[in-house]
Design an enzyme around this catalytic site. Sequence first.
Site, PDB file in Angstrom:
ATOM      1  N   CYS A 187      -5.934   2.113   5.870  1.00 40.29           N
ATOM      2  CA  CYS A 187      -6.655   0.809   6.356  1.00 40.29           C
ATOM      3  C   CYS A 187      -6.010   0.180   7.783  1.00 40.29           C
ATOM      4  O   CYS A 187      -5.209   0.915   8.110  1.00 40.29           O
ATOM      5  CB  CYS A 187      -6.535  -0.230   5.152  1.00 40.29           C
ATOM      6  SG  CYS A 187      -4.954  -0.868   5.253  1.00 40.29           S
ATOM      7  N   HIS A 218       1.000  -1.101   0.099  1.00 44.01           N
ATOM      8  CA  HIS A 218       0.041  -0.052  -0.063  1.00 44.01           C
ATOM      9  C   HIS A 218       0.797   1.096   0.055  1.00 44.01           C
ATOM     10  O   HIS A 218       2.207   1.161   0.529  1.00 44.01           O
ATOM     11  CB  HIS A 218      -0.963   0.047   1.186  1.00 44.01           C
ATOM     12  CG  HIS A 218      -1.915  -0.951   1.221  1.00 44.01           C
ATOM     13  ND1 HIS A 218      -2.860  -0.863   2.042  1.00 44.01           N
ATOM     14  CD2 HIS A 218      -2.094  -2.115   0.506  1.00 44.01           C
ATOM     15  CE1 HIS A 218      -3.761  -2.166   1.832  1.00 44.01           C
ATOM     16  NE2 HIS A 218      -3.518  -2.781   0.942  1.00 44.01           N
ATOM     17  N   CYS A 243      -2.322  -0.392   7.528  1.00 39.00           N
ATOM     18  CA  CYS A 243      -1.451   0.874   7.499  1.00 39.00           C
ATOM     19  C   CYS A 243      -1.676   1.413   8.830  1.00 39.00           C
ATOM     20  O   CYS A 243      -0.681   2.193   9.275  1.00 39.00           O
ATOM     21  CB  CYS A 243      -1.722   1.409   6.250  1.00 39.00           C
ATOM     22  SG  CYS A 243      -1.519   0.981   4.646  1.00 39.00           S
ATOM     23  N   GLU A 263       1.028   3.933   1.909  1.00 37.81           N
ATOM     24  CA  GLU A 263       1.450   4.248   3.220  1.00 37.81           C
ATOM     25  C   GLU A 263       2.585   3.628   3.837  1.00 37.81           C
ATOM     26  O   GLU A 263       3.492   3.918   4.058  1.00 37.81           O
ATOM     27  CB  GLU A 263       0.239   4.137   4.364  1.00 37.81           C
ATOM     28  CG  GLU A 263      -1.070   5.036   4.024  1.00 37.81           C
ATOM     29  CD  GLU A 263      -2.125   4.440   3.049  1.00 37.81           C
ATOM     30  OE1 GLU A 263      -3.161   4.845   3.119  1.00 37.81           O
ATOM     31  OE2 GLU A 263      -1.878   3.435   2.455  1.00 37.81           O
TER      32      GLU A 263
END
Length: 153
Positions: free
Chosen positions: A84, A54, A87, A56
């Site tokens: 999410c 992801h 993260c 992040e």
Amino acid sequence: MTQDHTAWMRQALAEAAKAEKKGEVPVGAVVVQDQRIVGRGHNLVETLQDPTAHAEMLALASAAVTLASWRLSETVLYTTLEPCPMCAGAILMARIPLVVYAADDPRYGACGSALRVLGTKQLDIDSECVAGVLSEESRRLLQLFFKRLRSKR
């Protein structure tokens, strides 16, 4: 230390555009310390076939390398989509005190849209969330991406 959230979010949106060009969900993130970007990332889940890739997570890893420390306690994370739970956990472990995000994520958002991992006093580590910075730009990018994806099917 007052920061111009809009200028940094534009940098995160530029990362999201990179993801979109690769056929990835257009989410981007930057980590800022002392008015400079120390980490960047954009979604690479499909490219790397890695569920943890992801924006992040990649921005955090990049910042840790730049600063030669996993403790990012003097930084701010800017991301185009509400983090999410995965993260959010990494953000807490990295000790990032402030997360600024653009669009809410009602399905998986961990700053309060779906559940609250960040911005809770239940843990001994805390990270504040600021929502809605350039949210329309981010939302539009995401909506166009998914509309094109659906039309290909």
